[in-house]
Design a protein around this motif. Structure first.
Motif, mmCIF file in Angstrom:
data_model
loop_
_atom_site.group_PDB
_atom_site.id
_atom_site.type_symbol
_atom_site.label_atom_id
_atom_site.label_comp_id
_atom_site.label_asym_id
_atom_site.label_seq_id
_atom_site.Cartn_x
_atom_site.Cartn_y
_atom_site.Cartn_z
ATOM 1 N N SER A 41 0.815 -1.217 0.000
ATOM 2 C CA SER A 41 0.000 0.000 0.000
ATOM 3 C C SER A 41 0.847 1.264 0.000
ATOM 4 N N GLY A 42 2.167 1.094 0.062
ATOM 5 C CA GLY A 42 3.061 2.242 0.084
ATOM 6 C C GLY A 42 3.427 2.708 1.472
ATOM 7 N N ALA A 43 2.959 1.993 2.498
ATOM 8 C CA ALA A 43 3.285 2.362 3.879
ATOM 9 C C ALA A 43 4.752 2.069 4.175
ATOM 10 N N ILE A 44 5.310 2.805 5.116
ATOM 11 C CA ILE A 44 6.724 2.607 5.462
ATOM 12 C C ILE A 44 6.901 1.924 6.811
ATOM 13 N N TYR A 45 5.839 1.882 7.619
ATOM 14 C CA TYR A 45 5.914 1.211 8.918
ATOM 15 C C TYR A 45 4.863 0.112 8.991
ATOM 16 N N SER A 46 5.206 -0.961 9.713
ATOM 17 C CA SER A 46 4.228 -2.013 9.979
ATOM 18 C C SER A 46 3.614 -1.781 11.352
ATOM 19 N N GLU A 47 2.446 -2.350 11.582
ATOM 20 C CA GLU A 47 1.796 -2.199 12.883
ATOM 21 C C GLU A 47 2.644 -2.826 13.987
ATOM 22 N N ASP A 48 3.216 -4.001 13.725
ATOM 23 C CA ASP A 48 4.065 -4.657 14.730
ATOM 24 C C ASP A 48 5.255 -3.782 15.097
ATOM 25 N N GLU A 49 5.782 -3.067 14.128
ATOM 26 C CA GLU A 49 6.924 -2.183 14.357
ATOM 27 C C GLU A 49 6.557 -1.092 15.362
ATOM 28 N N ILE A 50 5.389 -0.514 15.188
ATOM 29 C CA ILE A 50 4.962 0.591 16.048
ATOM 30 C C ILE A 50 4.610 0.101 17.452
ATOM 31 N N TRP A 51 4.026 -1.094 17.564
ATOM 32 C CA TRP A 51 3.636 -1.601 18.882
ATOM 33 C C TRP A 51 4.808 -2.237 19.636
ATOM 34 N N SER A 52 5.931 -2.447 18.971
ATOM 35 C CA SER A 52 7.062 -3.130 19.614
ATOM 36 C C SER A 52 7.835 -2.252 20.584
ATOM 37 N N CYS A 53 7.659 -0.942 20.487
ATOM 38 C CA CYS A 53 8.422 -0.013 21.331
ATOM 39 C C CYS A 53 7.938 -0.068 22.774
ATOM 40 N N THR A 54 8.877 -0.082 23.716
ATOM 41 C CA THR A 54 8.536 -0.065 25.141
ATOM 42 C C THR A 54 8.591 1.350 25.723
ATOM 43 N N THR A 55 8.918 2.331 24.893
ATOM 44 C CA THR A 55 9.108 3.736 25.305
ATOM 45 C C THR A 55 10.142 3.867 26.416
ATOM 46 N N CYS A 56 11.132 3.002 26.400
ATOM 47 C CA CYS A 56 12.146 3.012 27.469
ATOM 48 C C CYS A 56 13.052 4.234 27.393
ATOM 49 N N GLY A 57 13.200 4.823 26.196
ATOM 50 C CA GLY A 57 14.002 6.035 26.053
ATOM 51 C C GLY A 57 15.472 5.809 25.796
ATOM 52 N N ALA A 58 15.901 4.556 25.599
ATOM 53 C CA ALA A 58 17.324 4.292 25.365
ATOM 54 C C ALA A 58 17.808 4.959 24.083
ATOM 55 N N CYS A 59 16.954 4.979 23.067
ATOM 56 C CA CYS A 59 17.335 5.573 21.785
ATOM 57 C C CYS A 59 17.576 7.070 21.932
ATOM 58 N N GLU A 60 16.673 7.751 22.624
ATOM 59 C CA GLU A 60 16.803 9.192 22.798
ATOM 60 C C GLU A 60 17.986 9.548 23.695
ATOM 61 N N GLU A 61 18.248 8.708 24.673
ATOM 62 C CA GLU A 61 19.376 8.942 25.571
ATOM 63 C C GLU A 61 20.697 8.901 24.814
ATOM 64 N N GLU A 62 20.770 8.058 23.793
ATOM 65 C CA GLU A 62 22.032 7.829 23.096
ATOM 66 C C GLU A 62 22.280 8.818 21.969
ATOM 67 N N CYS A 63 21.220 9.339 21.363
ATOM 68 C CA CYS A 63 21.373 10.149 20.152
ATOM 69 C C CYS A 63 22.167 11.425 20.409
ATOM 70 N N PRO A 64 23.285 11.619 19.694
ATOM 71 C CA PRO A 64 24.084 12.841 19.909
ATOM 72 C C PRO A 64 23.424 14.089 19.343
ATOM 73 N N LEU A 65 22.410 13.915 18.471
ATOM 74 C CA LEU A 65 21.732 15.053 17.856
ATOM 75 C C LEU A 65 20.346 15.280 18.449
ATOM 76 N N LEU A 66 20.035 14.570 19.553
ATOM 77 C CA LEU A 66 18.788 14.747 20.302
ATOM 78 C C LEU A 66 17.539 14.490 19.462
ATOM 79 N N VAL A 67 17.638 13.526 18.550
ATOM 80 C CA VAL A 67 16.462 13.115 17.776
ATOM 81 C C VAL A 67 15.464 12.453 18.719
ATOM 82 N N GLU A 68 14.186 12.758 18.546
ATOM 83 C CA GLU A 68 13.124 12.254 19.423
ATOM 84 C C GLU A 68 12.402 11.081 18.770
ATOM 85 N N TYR A 69 12.062 10.089 19.575
ATOM 86 C CA TYR A 69 11.377 8.905 19.043
ATOM 87 C C TYR A 69 10.064 8.602 19.757
ATOM 88 N N ILE A 70 10.032 8.760 21.071
ATOM 89 C CA ILE A 70 8.858 8.335 21.838
ATOM 90 C C ILE A 70 7.609 9.080 21.396
#
Length: 701
Positions: free
Chosen positions: A359-388
């Motif tokens: 359908s042209g989508a770039i994310y799957s539903e499983d991909e979006i529900w897999s996040c635990t919102t733990c914040g490890a990604c944001e903690e590590e990013c040197p450019l302060l990119v936001e994910y949660i």
């Protein structure tokens, strides 16, 4: 061509140098401006995002994270190389500007950089160009030979950008060579003409190139001089205009991305900026469904991602094989923006972001529900990119369309009808406090049924209803009694804090839970709140932040304070063969920066031997069990809790201490799954403290 003094005095076969270079300047600036203007189109169409508050705080973060490269050393080799590259670029900025102007005005000198100051600056920039060149060589060598795992692109995430990265690194190396050769030919020609030439820094790249070409004739040096300048100009502008097409666009956007970065990371983004809770019913669509539903700042995040893989390298979901890699949340969105908002041609926007690839989508539903919102990604990013916030917004969009995982539908309905995900009756909320043996030692009053109290112990759902976690509630209550706290609970009047409900995209249900709890807390008349659940702590402190509630503390903070005051003293640990390690709960540690209090408490217990796991504090590894994640059934190769238990064993520990009921549930389950029963145990900090408190009449170490 003899005795060349500047590129502007030389002629090419087509036109005088000054005219040629002026045309290159104009063409380069016009092209770059046009490309950037086209890249700004989706940001203009994106949702609003309030990022203009506290300018001095934002400037301070720019100095720390952009100019100071604060997070780069967290990856020692790559970080050190990047710091040298960045520092080199900063030092070379004025030299690059001067070099560009020299092509059309041979006598141009930046004010303040003439005479001795200019000579010193030239020597510094010679070394800077050399260091940047060497760093490019190292970076290319790392990608081609060592190939760090975090640079790899699994097939399910599409095509990698490794070739693009190497090409860009090569262009920067070429720019440094051209710049150095330009300086070397000028110095060599001046020396041959018997003039007092500029002094090149010893052993630098320009110095070595000068030695290599010193014997060339003046006409040859003149041609080389002109050629070096032309290559420098063309490379500079090509690099400038090419970066917005690839992974190095962050060179232009990173400063702005850091300036506009979220200041209060623990506070979740509202459904719509500028729309109050009372007017949410007027919002036609919740969350992110199309690319234009992202805010302009989140789109800037996509452009600013350096594709370094640090976020995914620290993501627990990625580590256990879930279909989520934060890096590709950004990369796929950036590629989507490039395709649907091309530099040449019309925008093709409006496609759904989540769904099937067909359908042209770039994310799957499983991909979006897999996040635990733990914040490890944001903690590590040197450019302060936001994910949660992005993940939560995408979930809001799925919930708005009724696309909720089957395993989550039942607990969400129970929360709506009963105020807890278990579907238990409200009147049983305080059953944990009615156990006979416990009542004999600690009588917990329910506020509203008896006199008021100074402190509210907010228990939350899992600690109230789960038989095993009720022990944490009792331990916390006994500790509060021991330190003389006048406290009570809400009992049936307390509903789930709604922390995970909100992070799973059910904003309206969260607001209903919040409003109910706020009314109950206000009616109780308490002056402060204590909880043993980090999720409840985060909700009460940040998700309820505009409700003017009393201050909230986690039980670990209370214990640490009372240990220091002397109200809590510990008896010596009896089991000398136990080795303890502390697991940082995500919403106590990364999201609220409470790292030392629990450790201080453990270290105050006589005879307790404590070790740290390889991933601890702000790099702690999520247990995978936060809130509704206990009900979600993800696709994964290994449980996060099992991986965490293995880390504890590798550290030499046989007792895992945590300070979160969700972590406790996952750790005990993981110990069984990992086949480590009898060799590893888990205990909550409150339980351990309750066991080790030295009461009057007992020997205190």
């Amino acid at each position: 061509m003899v005795d060349p003094q500047s590129a502007a005095q030389l002629a090419s076969w087509l036109a005088p140098g000054r005219i040629l270079f002026l045309l290159i300047h104009l063409l380069g600036v016009v092209c770059f401006s046009y490309i950037v203007a086209k890249r700004l189109v989706p940001l203009i169409r994106g949702e609003r995002d309030f990022r203009f508050d506290r300018p001095w705080v934002r400037l301070g973060r720019v100095l720390k994270f952009w100019l100071g490269q604060w997070k780069q050393p967290r990856y020692r080799v790559a970080g050190t190389v990047h710091i040298f590259i960045f520092a080199g670029f900063i030092v070379l900025a004025l030299r690059a500007f001067t070099t560009l102007i020299v092509g059309v005005s041979e006598n141009f000198v930046i004010p303040g950089l003439s005479g001795r100051a200019g000579s010193i600056y030239d020597i510094v920039t010679d070394y800077a160009a050399t260091i940047v060149f060497l760093c490019m060589v190292i970076a290319v060598f790392r990608r081609l030979v060592f190939k760090p795992a975090r640079y790899a692109v699994p097939a399910r995430y599409g095509k990698g950008h490794g070739a693009d990265a190497i090409f860009l690194l090569g262009l920067i190396a070429l720019l440094m060579v051209a710049d150095s050769l330009f300086a070397a030919t000028r110095a060599a020609s001046q020396a041959q003409a018997g003039q007092t030439g500029e002094v090149l820094a010893a052993l630098s790249l320009p110095w070595m190139l000068q030695k290599a070409i010193a014997s060339m004739s003046l006409p040859t040096l003149g041609s080389l001089y002109f050629g070096a300048y032309l290559v420098h100009e063309l490379t500079f502008y090509f690099l400038l205009c090419y970066r917005p097409f690839g992974i190095q666009f962050h060179v232009e956007t990173s400063l702005f991305n850091i300036y506009f970065a979220k200041l209060d990371r623990e506070i979740l983004k509202p459904v719509r900026w500028g729309v109050s809770d009372e007017h949410l019913d007027q919002v036609k669509s919740f969350g992110v469904k199309t690319f234009e539903d992202f805010t302009w700042k989140h789109m800037l995040d996509f452009y600013s991602c350096a594709d370094c893989g640090r976020c995914s390298d620290n993501c627990p979901a990625n580590a256990v094989g879930r279909p989520l890699s934060p890096r590709f949340v950004s990369v796929k969105a950036r590629d989507y923006a490039f395709r649907h908002y091309p530099v040449f041609g019309r925008a093709k926007n409006g496609a759904a972001l989540v769904g099937s690839k067909e359908s042209g989508a770039i994310y799957s539903e499983d991909e979006i529900w897999s996040c635990t919102t733990c914040g490890a990604c944001e903690e590590e990013c040197p450019l302060l990119v936001e994910y949660i916030d992005k993940i939560v917004d995408l979930r809001r969009g799925l919930v708005d369309e009724g696309k909720v995982p089957q395993s989550l539908q039942k607990p969400l309905k129970a929360l709506e009808s009963r105020g807890n995900p278990y579907g238990k009756m409200e009147k049983k909320k305080a059953d944990w406090a009615n156990a006979k043996e416990f009542q004999q030692t600690c009588d917990v009053k329910t506020l509203g049924q008896s006199k008021g109290a100074e402190t509210l112990y907010f228990v939350d759902s899992i600690t109230s209803y789960d038989d095993r976690m009720q022990a944490i509630a009792r331990a916390a209550a006994k500790i509060l009694k021991h330190v003389g706290e006048n406290f009570g609970i809400l009992g049936a009047a307390e509903r789930d804090s709604g922390h995970e409900v909100r992070r799973f995209g059910e904003e309206t249900l969260f607001m209903a839970l919040r409003d109910h709890n706020v009314d109950a807390i206000r009616a109780s008349g308490v002056r402060r709140i204590v909880t043993a659940d980090p999720h409840a702590y985060n909700a009460l402190k940040h998700d309820y932040d505009d409700q003017e509630l009393p201050p909230v503390e986690h039980i670990s903070q209370v214990i640490a304070r009372e240990v220091k005051s002397g109200k809590i003293k510990f008896k010596p640990l009896e089991n000398e063969g136990s080795v303890y390690t502390y697991h940082d709960p995500c919403y106590l540690g990364r999201h609220n920066q409470i790292y030392d209090d629990p450790r201080d408490v453990l270290d105050a217990i006589p005879g307790l031997k404590r070790v740290e796991m390889s991933r601890s504090r702000d790099r702690s590894f999520c247990c995978g069990g936060g809130g509704l994640m206990l009900f979600y059934e993800p696709k994964e190769d290994q449980r996060m809790g099992v991986k965490r238990v293995q880390m504890a064993a590798e550290a030499g520990a046989n007792v895992i201490v945590t300070a979160c009921p969700f972590c406790m549930a996952n750790m005990e389950d993981a110990i069984k799954v990992a086949g480590m029963e009898g060799r590893m145990t888990a205990i909550d900090l409150a339980e351990l403290v309750d066991q080790q408190i030295a009461h009057e009449g007992l020997k205190v170490a």
